[in-house]
Design a protein around this motif. Structure first.
Motif, PDB file in Angstrom:
ATOM      1  N   GLY A 165       1.060  -1.339  -0.097  1.00  0.00           N
ATOM      2  CA  GLY A 165       0.031   0.058   0.035  1.00  0.00           C
ATOM      3  C   GLY A 165       0.767   1.283  -0.077  1.00  0.00           C
ATOM      4  N   ARG A 166       0.826   2.179  -1.146  1.00  0.00           N
ATOM      5  CA  ARG A 166       1.532   3.011  -1.059  1.00  0.00           C
ATOM      6  C   ARG A 166       1.135   4.254  -0.437  1.00  0.00           C
ATOM      7  N   ILE A 167       1.877   4.881   0.380  1.00  0.00           N
ATOM      8  CA  ILE A 167       1.688   6.122   1.076  1.00  0.00           C
ATOM      9  C   ILE A 167       2.114   7.430   0.231  1.00  0.00           C
ATOM     10  N   ARG A 168       3.300   7.271  -0.071  1.00  0.00           N
ATOM     11  CA  ARG A 168       3.845   8.455  -1.132  1.00  0.00           C
ATOM     12  C   ARG A 168       4.592   7.880  -1.968  1.00  0.00           C
ATOM     13  N   ASN A 169       4.727   8.812  -3.036  1.00  0.00           N
ATOM     14  CA  ASN A 169       5.862   8.721  -4.162  1.00  0.00           C
ATOM     15  C   ASN A 169       7.149   9.459  -3.387  1.00  0.00           C
ATOM     16  N   SER A 170       8.254   9.107  -3.591  1.00  0.00           N
ATOM     17  CA  SER A 170       9.674   9.937  -3.117  1.00  0.00           C
ATOM     18  C   SER A 170      10.768   9.525  -4.163  1.00  0.00           C
ATOM     19  N   ASN A 171      11.224  10.458  -4.663  1.00  0.00           N
ATOM     20  CA  ASN A 171      12.614  10.521  -5.275  1.00  0.00           C
ATOM     21  C   ASN A 171      12.407   8.939  -6.445  1.00  0.00           C
ATOM     22  N   GLY A 172      11.695   8.881  -7.129  1.00  0.00           N
ATOM     23  CA  GLY A 172      11.528   7.840  -8.037  1.00  0.00           C
ATOM     24  C   GLY A 172      11.083   6.476  -7.351  1.00  0.00           C
ATOM     25  N   GLY A 173      10.699   6.256  -6.039  1.00  0.00           N
ATOM     26  CA  GLY A 173      10.416   5.221  -5.556  1.00  0.00           C
ATOM     27  C   GLY A 173       8.826   5.523  -4.751  1.00  0.00           C
ATOM     28  N   GLU A 174       8.704   4.491  -3.965  1.00  0.00           N
ATOM     29  CA  GLU A 174       7.585   4.549  -3.241  1.00  0.00           C
ATOM     30  C   GLU A 174       7.919   4.088  -1.557  1.00  0.00           C
ATOM     31  N   TYR A 175       6.934   4.522  -0.701  1.00  0.00           N
ATOM     32  CA  TYR A 175       6.966   4.361   0.733  1.00  0.00           C
ATOM     33  C   TYR A 175       5.673   3.994   0.966  1.00  0.00           C
ATOM     34  N   GLY A 176       5.458   3.020   1.976  1.00  0.00           N
ATOM     35  CA  GLY A 176       4.140   2.737   2.206  1.00  0.00           C
ATOM     36  C   GLY A 176       4.092   1.391   3.357  1.00  0.00           C
ATOM     37  N   LEU A 177       3.259   0.663   3.293  1.00  0.00           N
ATOM     38  CA  LEU A 177       2.771  -0.458   4.112  1.00  0.00           C
ATOM     39  C   LEU A 177       2.819  -1.790   3.386  1.00  0.00           C
ATOM     40  N   ALA A 178       3.288  -3.024   3.824  1.00  0.00           N
ATOM     41  CA  ALA A 178       2.888  -4.064   3.133  1.00  0.00           C
ATOM     42  C   ALA A 178       2.382  -5.247   4.210  1.00  0.00           C
ATOM     43  N   ILE A 179       1.942  -6.220   3.587  1.00  0.00           N
ATOM     44  CA  ILE A 179       1.437  -7.308   4.030  1.00  0.00           C
ATOM     45  C   ILE A 179       2.007  -8.510   3.464  1.00  0.00           C
ATOM     46  N   LEU A 180       2.590  -9.553   4.188  1.00  0.00           N
ATOM     47  CA  LEU A 180       2.884 -10.686   3.845  1.00  0.00           C
ATOM     48  C   LEU A 180       2.267 -11.699   4.164  1.00  0.00           C
ATOM     49  N   GLY A 181       1.973 -12.778   3.417  1.00  0.00           N
ATOM     50  CA  GLY A 181       0.971 -13.972   3.826  1.00  0.00           C
ATOM     51  C   GLY A 181       1.527 -15.322   3.115  1.00  0.00           C
ATOM     52  N   ARG A 182       1.292 -16.240   4.073  1.00  0.00           N
ATOM     53  CA  ARG A 182       1.484 -17.627   3.300  1.00  0.00           C
ATOM     54  C   ARG A 182       0.519 -17.781   2.203  1.00  0.00           C
ATOM     55  N   GLU A 183      -0.641 -17.561   2.452  1.00  0.00           N
ATOM     56  CA  GLU A 183      -2.006 -17.618   1.492  1.00  0.00           C
ATOM     57  C   GLU A 183      -1.935 -16.444   0.300  1.00  0.00           C
ATOM     58  N   PRO A 184      -2.329 -16.747  -0.915  1.00  0.00           N
ATOM     59  CA  PRO A 184      -2.501 -15.630  -1.807  1.00  0.00           C
ATOM     60  C   PRO A 184      -3.434 -14.507  -0.909  1.00  0.00           C
ATOM     61  N   LEU A 185      -3.184 -13.011  -1.448  1.00  0.00           N
ATOM     62  CA  LEU A 185      -3.775 -12.026  -0.641  1.00  0.00           C
ATOM     63  C   LEU A 185      -4.386 -11.183  -1.778  1.00  0.00           C
ATOM     64  N   GLN A 186      -5.662 -10.444  -1.587  1.00  0.00           N
ATOM     65  CA  GLN A 186      -6.258  -9.530  -2.174  1.00  0.00           C
ATOM     66  C   GLN A 186      -6.421  -8.368  -1.265  1.00  0.00           C
TER      67      GLN A 186
END
Length: 230
Positions: free
Chosen positions: A70-91
């Protein structure tokens, strides 16, 4: 039903207390606990400060997990934000928590889910600010999002402050999963708990204190960890 192990961790873009960027060390902290779901805060994608690495992709590959970002903001050609990792496929989908006239910067809640209609887990990941007015607004919005979820729901992330009366509304929907004596901020000798795991009332949970040898150096935060089950 087998429990799922849940972690929430502000990785500070893999910047350790020794001021070194070391994503493999971050990966070891996570892998040591064998989580099924990981809520991540302060994640970089392709930013110069962290070596132009796609951090959520790298972590997911090393841990053999799926991820959503989940992107919070763009910065210097990249992105900063949140992520969720999961053993199962995620939507997933994103919810903007910020009013259009806010002067505090963008805040989001990332919603993800896995499983089927008969056995689905709902996941809500956020990173709160430090200004009380903003946090009250964000908490109220998250509470409304949570009210739309049916069944097993886990809310986790960096709430950037000690509990205050605004959390009581969340706790009417969730249980605060807390390992007695476990503080998460700031390393190397944390004295505050600002990283939370909340589980809906239909879930049981057993908090766990993380034990990786790198937990005090890999970030300025320590992860929170729990086994969650029906």
């Amino acid at each position: 039903m087998k429990p799922i192990r849940v972690m929430t961790y502000n990785i500070r873009h893999a910047l350790g207390m020794d001021r070194e960027i070391n994503l493999d060390r971050t990966c070891e902290v996570i892998a040591h606990e064998h989580p099924d779901v990981v809520f991540l805060n302060a994640v970089d994608r392709f930013l110069r400060r962290s070596g132009h690495v796609d951090q959520p992709t790298y972590l997911a590959e090393q841990l053999n997990m799926n991820f959503v970002f989940g992107r919070i903001r763009n910065s210097n050609g990249g992105e900063y934000g949140l992520a969720i990792l999961g053993r199962e496929p995620l939507q997933s989908r994103l919810h903007d928590l910020t009013n259009s006239d806010s002067s505090y910067g963008k805040r989001i809640c990332m919603e993800a889910w896995f499983g089927n209609n008969h056995d689905q887990y709902n996941l809500l990941c956020t990173h709160m600010g430090i200004v009380k007015e903003e946090t009250v607004q964000n908490t109220n919005t998250i509470r409304k999002i949570a009210e739309t979820k049916e069944g097993k729901t886990i809310l986790a992330g960096d709430f950037n402050g000690l509990p205050y009366r605004g959390f009581s509304r969340l706790l009417s929907q969730f249980n605060d999963i807390y390992a007695e004596g476990h503080s998460t901020f700031s390393n190397p000798e944390p004295t505050k708990r600002i990283d939370f795991i909340f589980a809906s009332k239909d879930l049981q949970a057993r908090p766990i204190i993380p034990s990786s040898p790198y937990v005090s150096v890999a970030s300025d935060h320590r992860p929170s960890l729990a086994d969650v089950y029906v």
